[in-house]
Enzyme design. Structure first.
Site, PDB file in Angstrom:
ATOM      1  N   ASN A 171      10.661  -0.166  -4.269  1.00 41.75           N
ATOM      2  CA  ASN A 171      11.222  -1.514  -4.107  1.00 41.75           C
ATOM      3  C   ASN A 171      10.708  -2.538  -5.117  1.00 41.75           C
ATOM      4  O   ASN A 171      11.415  -3.469  -5.461  1.00 41.75           O
ATOM      5  CB  ASN A 171      11.075  -2.010  -2.667  1.00 41.75           C
ATOM      6  N   SER A 248       6.282   4.214   3.064  1.00 47.15           N
ATOM      7  CA  SER A 248       6.626   4.132   4.488  1.00 47.15           C
ATOM      8  C   SER A 248       5.450   4.572   5.363  1.00 47.15           C
ATOM      9  O   SER A 248       4.582   5.340   4.943  1.00 47.15           O
ATOM     10  CB  SER A 248       7.836   5.018   4.753  1.00 47.15           C
ATOM     11  N   GLU A 267      -0.696   1.109   2.119  1.00 45.90           N
ATOM     12  CA  GLU A 267       0.099  -0.130   2.269  1.00 45.90           C
ATOM     13  C   GLU A 267       1.453   0.310   2.794  1.00 45.90           C
ATOM     14  O   GLU A 267       2.258   0.871   2.050  1.00 45.90           O
ATOM     15  CB  GLU A 267       0.256  -0.826   0.910  1.00 45.90           C
ATOM     16  N   CYS A 301       8.396  -5.051   2.077  1.00 46.44           N
ATOM     17  CA  CYS A 301       7.548  -4.802   3.255  1.00 46.44           C
ATOM     18  C   CYS A 301       7.220  -6.106   3.963  1.00 46.44           C
ATOM     19  O   CYS A 301       6.976  -6.120   5.155  1.00 46.44           O
ATOM     20  CB  CYS A 301       6.280  -4.079   2.825  1.00 46.44           C
TER      21      CYS A 301
HETATM   22  P1  NAD Z   1       8.448   6.400   0.816  1.00 51.84           P
HETATM   23  O1  NAD Z   1       7.348   6.503   1.814  1.00 51.84           O
HETATM   24  O2  NAD Z   1       9.673   7.177   1.045  1.00 51.84           O
HETATM   25  O3  NAD Z   1       7.926   6.814  -0.635  1.00 51.84           O
HETATM   26  C1  NAD Z   1       6.804   6.180  -1.224  1.00 51.84           C
HETATM   27  C2  NAD Z   1       6.215   7.113  -2.275  1.00 51.84           C
HETATM   28  O4  NAD Z   1       5.678   8.252  -1.604  1.00 51.84           O
HETATM   29  C3  NAD Z   1       7.220   7.643  -3.283  1.00 51.84           C
HETATM   30  O5  NAD Z   1       6.597   7.730  -4.560  1.00 51.84           O
HETATM   31  C4  NAD Z   1       7.510   9.033  -2.752  1.00 51.84           C
HETATM   32  O6  NAD Z   1       7.964   9.910  -3.759  1.00 51.84           O
HETATM   33  C5  NAD Z   1       6.143   9.437  -2.241  1.00 51.84           C
HETATM   34  N1  NAD Z   1       6.126  10.525  -1.256  1.00 51.84           N
HETATM   35  C6  NAD Z   1       7.120  10.964  -0.474  1.00 51.84           C
HETATM   36  N2  NAD Z   1       6.697  12.012   0.272  1.00 51.84           N
HETATM   37  C7  NAD Z   1       5.391  12.216  -0.043  1.00 51.84           C
HETATM   38  C8  NAD Z   1       4.403  13.135   0.396  1.00 51.84           C
HETATM   39  N3  NAD Z   1       4.665  14.072   1.294  1.00 51.84           N
HETATM   40  N4  NAD Z   1       3.165  13.044  -0.129  1.00 51.84           N
HETATM   41  C9  NAD Z   1       2.863  12.087  -1.040  1.00 51.84           C
HETATM   42  N5  NAD Z   1       3.778  11.199  -1.505  1.00 51.84           N
HETATM   43  C10 NAD Z   1       5.025  11.256  -1.011  1.00 51.84           C
HETATM   44  O7  NAD Z   1       8.756   4.822   0.681  1.00 51.84           O
HETATM   45  P2  NAD Z   1       9.899   4.113  -0.156  1.00 51.84           P
HETATM   46  O8  NAD Z   1      11.202   4.375   0.505  1.00 51.84           O
HETATM   47  O9  NAD Z   1       9.758   4.376  -1.610  1.00 51.84           O
HETATM   48  O10 NAD Z   1       9.474   2.581   0.057  1.00 51.84           O
HETATM   49  C11 NAD Z   1       9.801   1.874   1.188  1.00 51.84           C
HETATM   50  C12 NAD Z   1       8.654   1.785   2.162  1.00 51.84           C
HETATM   51  O11 NAD Z   1       7.494   1.277   1.497  1.00 51.84           O
HETATM   52  C13 NAD Z   1       8.913   0.806   3.287  1.00 51.84           C
HETATM   53  O12 NAD Z   1       8.478   1.358   4.502  1.00 51.84           O
HETATM   54  C14 NAD Z   1       8.077  -0.397   2.911  1.00 51.84           C
HETATM   55  O13 NAD Z   1       7.696  -1.231   3.984  1.00 51.84           O
HETATM   56  C15 NAD Z   1       6.909   0.233   2.275  1.00 51.84           C
HETATM   57  N6  NAD Z   1       6.224  -0.724   1.412  1.00 51.84           N
HETATM   58  C16 NAD Z   1       5.029  -1.238   1.825  1.00 51.84           C
HETATM   59  C17 NAD Z   1       4.386  -2.192   1.042  1.00 51.84           C
HETATM   60  C18 NAD Z   1       3.074  -2.792   1.455  1.00 51.84           C
HETATM   61  O14 NAD Z   1       2.440  -3.447   0.630  1.00 51.84           O
HETATM   62  N7  NAD Z   1       2.635  -2.612   2.687  1.00 51.84           N
HETATM   63  C19 NAD Z   1       4.967  -2.616  -0.156  1.00 51.84           C
HETATM   64  C20 NAD Z   1       6.190  -2.058  -0.535  1.00 51.84           C
HETATM   65  C21 NAD Z   1       6.811  -1.104   0.248  1.00 51.84           C
END
Ligand code: NAD
Length: 498
Positions: A171, A248, A267, A301
């Site tokens: 994002n 996530s 995060e 987020c």
């Molecule tokens: P996601 O969890 O699908 O993916 C995040 C990252 O994790 C990607 O690089 C993905 O390739 C990787 N990933 C996926 N499976 C994995 C695994 N098994 N092991 C290790 N890495 C893996 O999230 P997204 O759809 O890219 O982003 C959206 C989510 O991120 C939302 O839930 C949002 O709230 C959260 N977010 C949180 C913050 C914060 O600061 N708290 C900031 C931005 C986004």
């Protein structure tokens, strides 16, 4: 020695050619299996570039390189690290417009928003370089411990942890990558970055700022590819000392379950509450929420998702909010005047539309918006939402707000705290006692008074409570978490133990 990529991405809009290979040990290389994949625009599906498709074996290769890179970087004095980071910051500033175009191309957010994001890159690197040159320890008053005298001296030193794995979401493909890379490198760590699969080109363009600035080989490595395979291999690797993950809650929980003994910052997701009390400035609250609920198509987020409004003013509040939300121009990220672009994919847009429809079927009222065109959703207001329904409780990650009502300040805070999450919150009130009560009682890592949670100064500590995560980002906080404290005691000969 930096080798040149085998493939370059030449963007449709702009002139910055970005690498499309993996970055391992200072070289732009193909994946071992030789696989590649296209990166497409979420708005209209056209191909914006291509990248190497890394696999688990590439992750291992990247950690090998990072282990070797760390041995050099940990012995590089802070002023030399800082000088390289300052060069990288200048390059990020120079390339901000081109990087903004890459962001809009692969992420679908408007160029307006992408420019805002890319424009912060240099400053995050500079703030981190500053903090990286402040790795202070403390002296220990050992003689205050009974039985210990002045013959000993104790103090602490702060050292980099070693290899940091940075895993980033789609994002904010520049901002959230930099909130990991810059503090990790500033503190003397080596990094393996795994960007989101949908947005790898931005990460590669940013990595190139560091390599062009003279970062030694192996200190920064980038592996693009599937999160499950590459991410798992990195997370499980015992040579990795710290995982810095943003994404996530589901993936965060998975990472925590397989990481073993490592430092970890998570995060994660949220369903952010904003409270509007009956003594608030309704116009000001409506203005802030018309931004905080819809920026980046709600894929933030810290998006303002649940709007908890005092019963007595809810009608006036909806009247003030509706025209502001209807005025948001959505559509082609590159078109003049577009404020908000597309969601990250058609599938995500379908999911958000289904959530809105389910809320309305369950008795909520669609005030405005809700129309979907491909991966674009018209900014939406849903009122009369049951605050305990999935539409309020689950993270929506889309351009809609859910309005519920509260009887009084205590009820509003109870509702704000009613989800599994606790990342950011906002409260609108002109009453000091109510502000203080909300600040103290809302269970959330960040609380804003008279603005929504969708606001961040890059230097501030930033991170969630409860299911929203563990640890804090922001250069000073991140550097604290990416370093380890070593306690040193020097033993002399007793001469004056009293
Ligand atoms: P996601 O969890 O699908 O993916 C995040 C990252 O994790 C990607 O690089 C993905 O390739 C990787 N990933 C996926 N499976 C994995 C695994 N098994 N092991 C290790 N890495 C893996 O999230 P997204 O759809 O890219 O982003 C959206 C989510 O991120 C939302 O839930 C949002 O709230 C959260 N977010 C949180 C913050 C914060 O600061 N708290 C900031 C931005 C986004």
């Amino acid at each position: 020695m930096v080798t040149f990529p085998l493939f370059w991405n030449v963007p449709k809009w702009g002139s910055l050619m970005t690498p499309s290979s993996l970055l391992i040990n200072g070289a732009w290389v193909d994946a071992i299996a030789g696989e590649r994949e296209d990166v497409t625009s979420p708005f209209d599906g056209h191909v914006v570039g291509s990248v190497a498709l890394g696999r688990a074996a590439d992750a291992v290769r990247a950690v090998d390189a990072a282990v070797a890179g760390f041995e050099k970087w940990r012995r590089t004095p802070a002023h030399e690290r800082s000088a390289i980071l300052m060069k990288a910051a200048a390059l990020a500033d120079e390339r901000a417009e081109e990087i903004a175009r890459i962001i809009s191309g692969e992420n679908g957010k408007s160029l307006l928003e992408a420019r805002g994001e890319a424009g912060r890159s240099g400053e995050i690197i500079r703030l981190s370089a500053f903090e990286g040159s402040h790795l202070y320890g403390e002296s220990l008053p050992l003689d205050a411990n009974k039985g210990t005298g002045f013959d000993k001296i104790g103090f602490t030193i702060r050292q980099p942890v070693g290899v940091v794995v940075a895993i980033a979401p789609f994002n904010y493909p520049a901002l959230l990558v930099l909130h990991k890379l810059a503090p990790a490198l500033a503190a003397g760590n080596a990094v393996v970055l795994k960007p989101a699969r949908a947005t790898p080109l931005t990460a590669l363009a940013i990595a190139q700022c560091f390599t062009d600035a003279g970062l030694p080989d192996g200190v920064l490595n980038v592996v693009t590819g599937p999160g499950g395979e590459v991410g798992d291999a990195l997370v499980r690797d015992r040579r990795v000392r710290k995982i810095s993950f943003t994404g996530s809650t589901a993936v965060g929980e998975h990472i925590a379950s397989i990481a073993g003994i490592k430092k970890m910052s998570l995060e994660l997701g949220a369903s952010g509450p904003v409270i509007v009390l009956d003594d608030a400035d309704i116009e000001a609250a409506a203005h802030a929420i018309s931004l905080g609920g819809y920026i980046n198509a709600g894929q933030v987020c810290i998006s303002a998702q649940r709007i908890i409004v005092a019963e007595s003013i809810v009608g006036d509040f909806i009247d003030a909010l509706t025209p502001k939300v209807q005025a948001i121009r959505v559509g082609d990220p590159f078109a003049d005047g577009t404020a908000v672009g597309s969601l990250i994919s058609r599938t995500e847009a379908d999911r958000v539309t289904s959530s809105i429809r389910a809320a309305v079927s369950a008795g909520a009222t669609l005030v405005t918006g809700g129309e979907q065109d491909g991966s674009v959703i018209q900014p939406t207001i849903v009122a009369n939402v049951d605050p305990y329904s999935p539409f309020a409780q689950d993270e929506l990650f889309g351009p809609a707000v859910a309005i519920s009502t509260a009887r009084d300040v205590a009820h509003a805070i109870e509702l704000a705290n009613s989800t599994a999450y606790g990342l950011g919150a906002g409260v609108f009130t002109n009453n000091i006692a109510n502000s203080i009560r909300a600040i103290r009682e809302i269970e959330s890592g960040v609380v804003h008074v008279n603005w929504t949670q969708l606001w961040r100064a890059d230097l501030m500590p930033y991170g969630g409570f409860k299911a929203s995560g563990i640890g804090k980002e922001g250069p000073r906080a991140a550097i604290s978490e990416m370093t380890e404290v070593k306690t040193v005691v020097m033993h002399g000969t007793p001469w004056n133990n009293g």
